[in-house]
Design a protein around this motif. Structure first.
Motif, PDB file in Angstrom:
ATOM      1  N   MET A 171       0.916  -1.216   0.056  1.00  0.00           N
ATOM      2  CA  MET A 171      -0.428   0.330  -0.084  1.00  0.00           C
ATOM      3  C   MET A 171       1.144   1.152  -0.139  1.00  0.00           C
ATOM      4  SD  MET A 171      -3.359  -1.149   2.580  1.00  0.00           S
ATOM      5  CE  MET A 171      -1.702  -1.648   3.960  1.00  0.00           C
ATOM      6  N   GLN A 172       0.353   1.940  -0.481  1.00  0.00           N
ATOM      7  CA  GLN A 172       1.417   3.223  -0.531  1.00  0.00           C
ATOM      8  C   GLN A 172       0.018   4.800  -0.876  1.00  0.00           C
ATOM      9  OE1 GLN A 172       3.278   3.625  -4.220  1.00  0.00           O
ATOM     10  NE2 GLN A 172       3.493   1.908  -4.228  1.00  0.00           N
ATOM     11  N   ILE A 173       0.804   5.710  -0.156  1.00  0.00           N
ATOM     12  CA  ILE A 173      -0.309   6.884  -0.559  1.00  0.00           C
ATOM     13  C   ILE A 173       0.281   7.621  -1.906  1.00  0.00           C
ATOM     14  CG2 ILE A 173      -0.491   9.066  -0.108  1.00  0.00           C
ATOM     15  CD1 ILE A 173       0.171   8.571   3.112  1.00  0.00           C
ATOM     16  N   MET A 174      -1.205   7.320  -3.331  1.00  0.00           N
ATOM     17  CA  MET A 174      -1.179   8.572  -4.360  1.00  0.00           C
ATOM     18  C   MET A 174      -1.819   9.289  -4.742  1.00  0.00           C
ATOM     19  SD  MET A 174      -1.356   4.323  -6.212  1.00  0.00           S
ATOM     20  CE  MET A 174      -0.968   3.195  -5.919  1.00  0.00           C
ATOM     21  N   LYS A 175      -1.258  10.568  -5.675  1.00  0.00           N
ATOM     22  CA  LYS A 175      -2.254  11.583  -5.693  1.00  0.00           C
ATOM     23  C   LYS A 175      -2.664  10.963  -6.707  1.00  0.00           C
ATOM     24  CE  LYS A 175      -0.744  15.967  -7.796  1.00  0.00           C
ATOM     25  NZ  LYS A 175      -1.997  15.863  -8.869  1.00  0.00           N
ATOM     26  N   VAL A 176      -3.957  11.753  -6.349  1.00  0.00           N
ATOM     27  CA  VAL A 176      -5.396  12.202  -7.862  1.00  0.00           C
ATOM     28  C   VAL A 176      -5.294  12.500  -8.138  1.00  0.00           C
ATOM     29  CG1 VAL A 176      -7.799  11.416  -7.518  1.00  0.00           C
ATOM     30  CG2 VAL A 176      -6.643  10.013  -5.988  1.00  0.00           C
ATOM     31  N   PRO A 177      -5.522  12.917  -9.422  1.00  0.00           N
ATOM     32  CA  PRO A 177      -5.794  14.305 -10.206  1.00  0.00           C
ATOM     33  C   PRO A 177      -6.325  15.291 -10.544  1.00  0.00           C
ATOM     34  CG  PRO A 177      -4.533  12.334 -11.469  1.00  0.00           C
ATOM     35  CD  PRO A 177      -4.435  12.003 -10.455  1.00  0.00           C
ATOM     36  N   GLU A 178      -6.445  15.689 -10.550  1.00  0.00           N
ATOM     37  CA  GLU A 178      -8.344  16.158 -11.585  1.00  0.00           C
ATOM     38  C   GLU A 178      -8.488  15.627 -12.278  1.00  0.00           C
ATOM     39  OE1 GLU A 178      -7.057  20.570 -12.838  1.00  0.00           O
ATOM     40  OE2 GLU A 178      -6.704  20.893 -11.243  1.00  0.00           O
ATOM     41  N   ALA A 179      -9.370  15.605 -12.116  1.00  0.00           N
ATOM     42  CA  ALA A 179     -10.797  14.285 -12.850  1.00  0.00           C
ATOM     43  C   ALA A 179     -10.700  14.365 -14.102  1.00  0.00           C
ATOM     44  CB  ALA A 179     -12.377  14.385 -12.640  1.00  0.00           C
ATOM     45  N   GLU A 180     -10.743  13.598 -14.870  1.00  0.00           N
ATOM     46  CA  GLU A 180     -11.112  13.881 -16.554  1.00  0.00           C
ATOM     47  C   GLU A 180     -12.356  15.150 -16.821  1.00  0.00           C
ATOM     48  OE1 GLU A 180     -12.134  10.702 -19.297  1.00  0.00           O
ATOM     49  OE2 GLU A 180     -10.127  10.152 -19.445  1.00  0.00           O
ATOM     50  N   LYS A 181     -12.003  16.049 -18.294  1.00  0.00           N
ATOM     51  CA  LYS A 181     -12.918  16.768 -18.695  1.00  0.00           C
ATOM     52  C   LYS A 181     -14.264  16.381 -18.962  1.00  0.00           C
ATOM     53  CE  LYS A 181     -11.043  20.725 -20.095  1.00  0.00           C
ATOM     54  NZ  LYS A 181     -10.885  22.058 -20.737  1.00  0.00           N
ATOM     55  N   HIS A 182     -14.897  16.804 -18.561  1.00  0.00           N
ATOM     56  CA  HIS A 182     -16.636  15.564 -19.027  1.00  0.00           C
ATOM     57  C   HIS A 182     -16.696  14.457 -17.892  1.00  0.00           C
ATOM     58  CE1 HIS A 182     -17.101  19.078 -21.618  1.00  0.00           C
ATOM     59  NE2 HIS A 182     -16.135  18.967 -22.308  1.00  0.00           N
ATOM     60  N   SER A 183     -15.837  14.443 -17.253  1.00  0.00           N
ATOM     61  CA  SER A 183     -16.315  12.920 -16.100  1.00  0.00           C
ATOM     62  C   SER A 183     -17.424  13.462 -15.231  1.00  0.00           C
ATOM     63  CB  SER A 183     -15.312  12.507 -15.793  1.00  0.00           C
ATOM     64  OG  SER A 183     -15.545  13.194 -14.593  1.00  0.00           O
ATOM     65  N   TRP A 184     -17.642  12.758 -14.508  1.00  0.00           N
ATOM     66  CA  TRP A 184     -19.602  13.182 -13.695  1.00  0.00           C
ATOM     67  C   TRP A 184     -18.688  13.661 -12.333  1.00  0.00           C
ATOM     68  CZ3 TRP A 184     -24.297  13.379 -13.279  1.00  0.00           C
ATOM     69  CH2 TRP A 184     -24.547  12.809 -11.980  1.00  0.00           C
ATOM     70  N   GLU A 185     -17.528  13.707 -11.822  1.00  0.00           N
ATOM     71  CA  GLU A 185     -16.629  14.083 -11.187  1.00  0.00           C
ATOM     72  C   GLU A 185     -16.185  15.374 -11.193  1.00  0.00           C
ATOM     73  OE1 GLU A 185     -15.865  10.233 -10.106  1.00  0.00           O
ATOM     74  OE2 GLU A 185     -15.515  10.749 -11.319  1.00  0.00           O
ATOM     75  N   TYR A 186     -15.585  16.096 -12.311  1.00  0.00           N
ATOM     76  CA  TYR A 186     -15.566  17.270 -13.209  1.00  0.00           C
ATOM     77  C   TYR A 186     -16.995  17.805 -12.971  1.00  0.00           C
ATOM     78  CZ  TYR A 186     -13.959  20.059 -16.620  1.00  0.00           C
ATOM     79  OH  TYR A 186     -13.714  21.431 -17.541  1.00  0.00           O
ATOM     80  N   GLU A 187     -17.219  17.530 -13.733  1.00  0.00           N
ATOM     81  CA  GLU A 187     -19.206  18.116 -14.144  1.00  0.00           C
ATOM     82  C   GLU A 187     -19.357  18.321 -12.455  1.00  0.00           C
ATOM     83  OE1 GLU A 187     -20.199  19.597 -16.625  1.00  0.00           O
ATOM     84  OE2 GLU A 187     -18.741  18.141 -17.998  1.00  0.00           O
TER      85      GLU A 187
END
Length: 163
Positions: free
Chosen positions: A61-77
């Motif tokens: 297990m490791q701590i990983m950076k989660v980048p900004e969500a992909e454009k037009h994805s649910w999370e981005y919107e």
């Protein structure tokens, strides 16, 4: 009862591209077999932050950076709409407003592969039909496992079959 599972397991597969591939999941089975008894599924997601996961099954297990969500994805919107830290209920009004539009929905679980962030970490989903509600956090921070150093191979005391 409560079943806690990853989004790809608990969200109804019929509302994703998994159905076209002939796949079913726990969410679909529960909805088909127990809908009358009150099945209620909740998905989770975030725009950016960090997560604790492995790059492969059985990996450290490791701590990983989660980048900004992909454009037009649910999370981005949701981020674009300034929907910071809220629960979205998939009611009839939302179903009518969104219809059968498919949004990419980020899949992060025990395994997370940042190198595939924009090449396969998103599941096309009709969100109002995949979940009954969605917990959205604009930015997350990786969890801190109980009694476990995330950089060491060791089973936690709370592991399902005990230590």
């Amino acid at each position: 009862g409560i079943v806690w599972e990853h989004n790809t397991h608990i969200g109804d597969a019929r509302a994703t591209n998994m159905a076209a591939e002939g796949m079913i999941n726990v969410g679909q089975i529960l909805n088909e077999q127990h809908k009358e008894e009150g099945v209620y599924s909740v998905g989770f997601g975030s725009y950016q932050g960090s997560v604790i996961a492995g790059r492969e099954w059985g990996d450290v297990m490791q701590i990983m950076k989660v980048p900004e969500a992909e454009k037009h994805s649910w999370e981005y919107e949701l981020h674009r709409l300034d929907a910071k830290d809220r629960i979205i209920y998939m009611n009839l009004n939302l179903k009518e407003a969104i219809g059968d539009i498919k949004f990419g929905h980020r899949a992060i679980g025990v395994v997370y592969r940042p190198k595939y962030e924009y090449l396969g970490n998103y599941v096309p989903s009709e969100m109002p039909y995949r979940y009954n509600a969605f917990v959205y956090l604009d930015e997350t921070s990786a969890l801190h496992p109980l009694h476990l150093n995330p950089d060491v191979r060791q089973l936690p005391e709370t592991y399902p079959f005990g230590v």
